[in-house]
Structures are given as C-alpha cells and as structure tokens.
Design an enzyme around this catalytic site. Sequence first.
Site, PDB file in Angstrom:
ATOM      1  N   SER A   4      -4.440  -9.961  23.017  1.00  0.00           N
ATOM      2  CA  SER A   4      -4.199 -11.396  22.783  1.00  0.00           C
ATOM      3  C   SER A   4      -3.932 -12.208  24.035  1.00  0.00           C
ATOM      4  O   SER A   4      -4.509 -13.287  24.222  1.00  0.00           O
ATOM      5  CB  SER A   4      -3.033 -11.565  21.798  1.00  0.00           C
ATOM      6  OG  SER A   4      -3.374 -11.082  20.530  1.00  0.00           O
ATOM      7  N   THR A  54      -0.786 -16.455  22.739  1.00  0.00           N
ATOM      8  CA  THR A  54      -1.791 -17.526  22.811  1.00  0.00           C
ATOM      9  C   THR A  54      -1.231 -18.840  23.345  1.00  0.00           C
ATOM     10  O   THR A  54      -1.750 -19.365  24.341  1.00  0.00           O
ATOM     11  CB  THR A  54      -2.454 -17.733  21.437  1.00  0.00           C
ATOM     12  OG1 THR A  54      -3.076 -16.503  21.035  1.00  0.00           O
ATOM     13  CG2 THR A  54      -3.498 -18.830  21.503  1.00  0.00           C
ATOM     14  N   PHE A  94      11.250 -23.900  14.575  1.00  0.00           N
ATOM     15  CA  PHE A  94      11.594 -23.864  13.157  1.00  0.00           C
ATOM     16  C   PHE A  94      11.977 -22.490  12.627  1.00  0.00           C
ATOM     17  O   PHE A  94      12.341 -22.369  11.469  1.00  0.00           O
ATOM     18  CB  PHE A  94      10.439 -24.427  12.333  1.00  0.00           C
ATOM     19  CG  PHE A  94      10.076 -25.836  12.701  1.00  0.00           C
ATOM     20  CD1 PHE A  94      10.928 -26.887  12.379  1.00  0.00           C
ATOM     21  CD2 PHE A  94       8.910 -26.115  13.390  1.00  0.00           C
ATOM     22  CE1 PHE A  94      10.611 -28.193  12.724  1.00  0.00           C
ATOM     23  CE2 PHE A  94       8.579 -27.412  13.736  1.00  0.00           C
ATOM     24  CZ  PHE A  94       9.434 -28.455  13.402  1.00  0.00           C
ATOM     25  N   GLU A  95      11.893 -21.465  13.464  1.00  0.00           N
ATOM     26  CA  GLU A  95      12.270 -20.122  13.006  1.00  0.00           C
ATOM     27  C   GLU A  95      12.868 -19.324  14.153  1.00  0.00           C
ATOM     28  O   GLU A  95      12.625 -19.593  15.327  1.00  0.00           O
ATOM     29  CB  GLU A  95      11.068 -19.368  12.444  1.00  0.00           C
ATOM     30  CG  GLU A  95      10.987 -19.391  10.917  1.00  0.00           C
ATOM     31  CD  GLU A  95      12.205 -18.782  10.232  1.00  0.00           C
ATOM     32  OE1 GLU A  95      12.899 -17.949  10.823  1.00  0.00           O
ATOM     33  OE2 GLU A  95      12.463 -19.158   9.074  1.00  0.00           O
ATOM     34  N   GLU A 117      -2.766 -23.431  16.409  1.00  0.00           N
ATOM     35  CA  GLU A 117      -2.965 -21.983  16.267  1.00  0.00           C
ATOM     36  C   GLU A 117      -2.457 -21.469  14.931  1.00  0.00           C
ATOM     37  O   GLU A 117      -1.308 -21.698  14.546  1.00  0.00           O
ATOM     38  CB  GLU A 117      -2.250 -21.214  17.384  1.00  0.00           C
ATOM     39  CG  GLU A 117      -2.615 -19.733  17.353  1.00  0.00           C
ATOM     40  CD  GLU A 117      -1.580 -18.812  17.982  1.00  0.00           C
ATOM     41  OE1 GLU A 117      -1.897 -17.626  18.168  1.00  0.00           O
ATOM     42  OE2 GLU A 117      -0.456 -19.263  18.280  1.00  0.00           O
ATOM     43  N   ASP A 169      -3.476 -12.740  12.518  1.00  0.00           N
ATOM     44  CA  ASP A 169      -3.454 -11.481  13.265  1.00  0.00           C
ATOM     45  C   ASP A 169      -2.390 -10.527  12.732  1.00  0.00           C
ATOM     46  O   ASP A 169      -2.645  -9.332  12.544  1.00  0.00           O
ATOM     47  CB  ASP A 169      -3.207 -11.798  14.741  1.00  0.00           C
ATOM     48  CG  ASP A 169      -2.950 -10.574  15.583  1.00  0.00           C
ATOM     49  OD1 ASP A 169      -3.912  -9.839  15.852  1.00  0.00           O
ATOM     50  OD2 ASP A 169      -1.783 -10.346  15.973  1.00  0.00           O
ATOM     51  N   HIS A 199      -2.823  -6.729  11.124  1.00  0.00           N
ATOM     52  CA  HIS A 199      -2.164  -5.532  11.671  1.00  0.00           C
ATOM     53  C   HIS A 199      -1.492  -4.721  10.564  1.00  0.00           C
ATOM     54  O   HIS A 199      -1.340  -3.504  10.680  1.00  0.00           O
ATOM     55  CB  HIS A 199      -1.141  -5.934  12.729  1.00  0.00           C
ATOM     56  CG  HIS A 199      -1.737  -6.235  14.074  1.00  0.00           C
ATOM     57  ND1 HIS A 199      -2.507  -5.332  14.767  1.00  0.00           N
ATOM     58  CD2 HIS A 199      -1.660  -7.344  14.861  1.00  0.00           C
ATOM     59  CE1 HIS A 199      -2.888  -5.863  15.920  1.00  0.00           C
ATOM     60  NE2 HIS A 199      -2.388  -7.092  15.999  1.00  0.00           N
ATOM     61  N   HIS A 236      -7.084  -4.181  17.123  1.00  0.00           N
ATOM     62  CA  HIS A 236      -7.972  -5.337  17.155  1.00  0.00           C
ATOM     63  C   HIS A 236      -9.410  -4.867  17.029  1.00  0.00           C
ATOM     64  O   HIS A 236      -9.717  -3.683  17.202  1.00  0.00           O
ATOM     65  CB  HIS A 236      -7.813  -6.113  18.466  1.00  0.00           C
ATOM     66  CG  HIS A 236      -6.518  -6.834  18.573  1.00  0.00           C
ATOM     67  ND1 HIS A 236      -6.086  -7.425  19.746  1.00  0.00           N
ATOM     68  CD2 HIS A 236      -5.531  -7.072  17.670  1.00  0.00           C
ATOM     69  CE1 HIS A 236      -4.905  -7.999  19.547  1.00  0.00           C
ATOM     70  NE2 HIS A 236      -4.555  -7.794  18.298  1.00  0.00           N
TER      71      HIS A 236
END
Length: 605
Positions: free
Chosen positions: A118, A181, A297-298, A354, A359, A363, A474
């Site tokens: 990534s 990213t 926010f988290e 994004e 992703d 996984h 990936h």
Amino acid sequence: MSAWCCIVIMMSTISTSVLSPAPQKTEAKEAYDRHYWYAQAQETLQKRLQYASDKNPVAKNIILVVGDGMSLTTATAARILRGQRRGQSGEDTDLVWDTFPAVALAKTYNLDAQTGESSACATALLCGVKARYETLGLDAGARFNNCATTIDSKVTSLIDWAHEAGKSSGIVTTARVTHATPAALYAHAPSRYWEDDSRVPPNVRKDCKDIAMQLVENEPGKHINVIMGGGRRHFLPTITPDPEHPNREGRRLDGRNLAEDWAREKKRRRLRAQYIHSREQLAKLDPRSVDYLLGLFEYSHMEFNAERGAVADAEEGTSAGSAVKADDPSLADMTRAALSILLKNDKGFFLLIEGGRIDHAHHYNNPYRALDETLELETALLAALERVNPTETLIVVTADHGHVMTFGGQATPRGHPVLGADTVASDIDGLRYTTLLYGTGPGHSEPRALPVNSTTLYPDAVHASAVPRQWATHGAEDVPVYALGPMATILFTGVVEQSYIPHAIAYAACFAHQSRRCQVKANYTQTPVKVPNCVPPEVSSVAAAEETRNDGSSGRRIVIASSVMSDERATRSAATLSAQLIKLSCLISTLLHFISYFNFLFIIQ
C-alpha cells in the site's frame, strides 16, 4: 591490391565501432530514481498527446478517488450487488465510474516487489515515483526502517503541486489519516508504520519525525485545508483518554496532543480553523467561518459502513451493557463537508477521497464488507459530482493495488446472488462453493466450508480460500483507472505505470513541472517521428538498467522483439542516434579521403 584490402579492413572496423554501442559505465546512483520515473511518465504523456486537439482544456479542480484494494473483480461484483439491492439482476447495472468516458489499466508493482504494497503503491500514485516496499514518500534511495536514507530521497506529491498553484487541498478517508495511502501525500518515512513516535526507534526520533507530527508541523501537511478520517490514537499522548472510548489512551510518548497543537498553530497564524471528533460536530459545521478543518472521528480506522449506527461490540475491560454507539460520519458526509470548504477557493482545489476499508475486508476474506465499502465509495463520489462542474474538474477513480478475490461459476444464471454459492457443486469433491473465492487468507478449511451468506446476507461471512494464511495477500494484477473531465480521454488510455497517473493529472491541471503547457501553446497534432523498419530491436529499459547495476549480475544484453515491446519501455533517445549518425558521417568522410589517396597512388604507378 593490398591498398583495397586495407580499405575493406577499415570499413569493417568503422562499421563495427559505430553500430555497436560502447560498454555502459557502471553508476553508483539508483537505476530507478525519481528522474527515471519522471522521464518515463513524460514519454508516456507525449505518446498520448499525439491524439490531442488544440482546445487545450485545463482542470481547475482535481478529485482523486482511491478504492484501497479495489480490484477489477471487486468493482464487477460491487456493480452486481448494487443492482441486486435495487431488486434487479445486477449484471447490467452501472456504477457511476462505469459511465466515465476514459478507462485505463495501471501496473501496481513496487520497485522491489512483484505484488504491490500500500505505501509504496501510494507513493507511485500520489508522488509519481515508484518506491520500495513499505516506504512512504521516498524514492529508490530510501531503505526500509533506515532514517538516514530519507535525507536525499524525499519526493513531492500532488498536494505539494496543488499548493504551489495556489489551490486548496483536502483528504477524506475511512482509514486512519496517518495510514499508508493518505500519508503519502504529506509524509516522508522509511517505514509506513511510524505513525506516531512510539513506533519510531528512540535513537532517530530527533532526526526523523513520525507521520502524525509531519502532518501537523511540516510542509505540505500543515497547509492542507481539510483532513478527515480516523486515527486519534496517533495524535494523543498515552496519558490522555480517547474522547469517545474512555478506556483507551493515546499512543504518543512525547506527551504532546497533536490535535490541540494543530489548532494552536492555526490560531497563531490567524487562520479560521476547527478540530472536531464526532458526527454531531460535523453536522454543526459552518463552512463559511472555517477554512481549515481537522476531523478525527475514530480511535483507529473508522467503522465499516455496515456497522455505522449499530451498537458496537463491548470493548475490552467493559461490560456488554456499556457498549458505545459506532456512529461515525459516512464517507459521503465527509466529502460534502470537505467540498463546502474547498470550493471557496477561486483557484480550485485537490481532493483525495479514499475508501480505505475495502482492503481490510478483503484481508479478512469478507467480500460482503469489501463490496459494501466499494458502494459507499461510489455514494461519496456521487455526492461530489453533485457539487462540481465536470467541464472544469478532472475526476480520476482507481485503486492502489488489487486483491486475490476471484469471481466465477459453472453456468451460473443471471441474477444469481453475487454473495451466494454456485448452482453446481464441484465435480471433484462434490462440495458446494461460493462464486466469490480467495486465493489466500483465513477462509481455508478442510473440508471446504460454505459460508452462512450462501443463503442470506450475513456481513460476517468468511469465504473460502485456497491457501491458509492469517490474512489474505494483495493481488498483483493491474488495477482499473476511470477518468472524467478535462483531457481525460487523451491522458487515461491503455496500460500505464501507476507512477504515470499523477503526472497525467499534473498535465491536465498545469501543476508544477507541467505548468509550462499553460504558458506555451503546444502543437499537439504534430506528426510523430516514425522509426524506419530497418532499425534493430531496442534493448528494454529494464534490461538496460540491469546492465548498469554494479553487482555484475547481468553480463549480457536482453533484446525485446518489437512485436512485444511494451508501450512503457524507453526507446533510444534522438540525441544518442543523432550523435551516432554524426560519427558515422565523419568516418565516411575520412574513408573517402583514403580512397582518393589510394586511387592517386594507383594512377601514378
């Protein structure tokens, strides 16, 4: 007679010396440094500009939409799921990017990895330079976890280029804002895992800042207008409880609250800024009075879309009755808020949107959430399209890398549930299987099991994988690139290097090294130079680079047949060919003098 023999020998010597290139000198510098990728992108640009008109449109605004791990298979399955949620069969449904006029494929390999990772993929996608595995915002000179190698390896990004053009900038993501990213837009780190100082080796913390600190203190991070996503833990010190999860504390060891530092720095510069951490605060935001916004926010990544508004699982150390609401803003909510601020700049803006959790679901071998997150990304893009003018806004949709999810069946009928089992069992073991399967991951079992959602839509279903791994790997395949807006149909076609994409965006927007095209009217319709058919096949750029490596591992020339030569391979430069022709001309002239001299001797004899 002896004189003519001498002439024949001289002719052979001359032709050999001219047509055989001299051995290349071994260079200490990296073969694939930033200059290589910039030149490669420029060559690809020129090939596509052969078909451009003289209208010369310019993109005032740029929206780059990245589905993290959104492979072509993911996009196809999500399209069908969208239709089936509407009560249709799904196969003929279009997602919004399916309607874009330009489509390309991007190669996602890293400088030192066949299957893209990534942060290195993000560096290629956002900085225009292929990078090494798990490094961030650095070119080939960097080495993983080695702080010293970052000094001369830092590369600029699309946000740097946008700021240079006077544009506003924004990042909205469902992942942590310090994740691979988004971080490639503003940070330079030899390890993508250095999100806060607790992950940086103690002996280099003074020399290499962590990613969160770079966002708050360094260029271009401190000038980004809008930053929204998750990841509060990397901004809070270990002694500070999280505002929404009091049983959790920050991870910073330096005692700093970077969210507060960000707000103080903006106040010191007399900028209108606001820090928020909840959906309610976002809903109350007045964009007319805010030019800079930081929304975390988290604690870590934002919740999956499937969990938003639902009661969260009880956290460690708490009872089930004290579980908190997982009510994060949606990606579309953040996109609307970001645009309400960015659109105030008459010079335009750059915005990264994004879908970071596609992703993560892959996984886990969990296609339900992967497809649901893909559809949430589409919803965000639709929200953006409602607020911008496509004639002055270039919109590019792509992925950083693929995943190992496959999609197929045996005579599966139209309208069959995309998350369900195929209608025909295996002709080898007689067991049923879902049409969505994984190559690797936690879904492996012996004998193969059928997940619950083969009959119902069960968000937690884990689909089968061929090879057992704790997490799915990936995928190494090319990823799609969809584009709409100024010059989209010219710039985004064919198969390209992932590192080409930001250079093409820069060209459309007249950013940085591509700004000259708005200053000088270029002739895009100029007839390209045709190479004669008698020219021998060129050595590929990769093979040539192998020859220059100082490890001596390659001692022969590798020739690529012209019929299979890639569009992205570098050809012999005009300057080199011209120099060889001049040399040949001089030698022929000298030879003619020798011939005249020997003819004179023959006559007087």
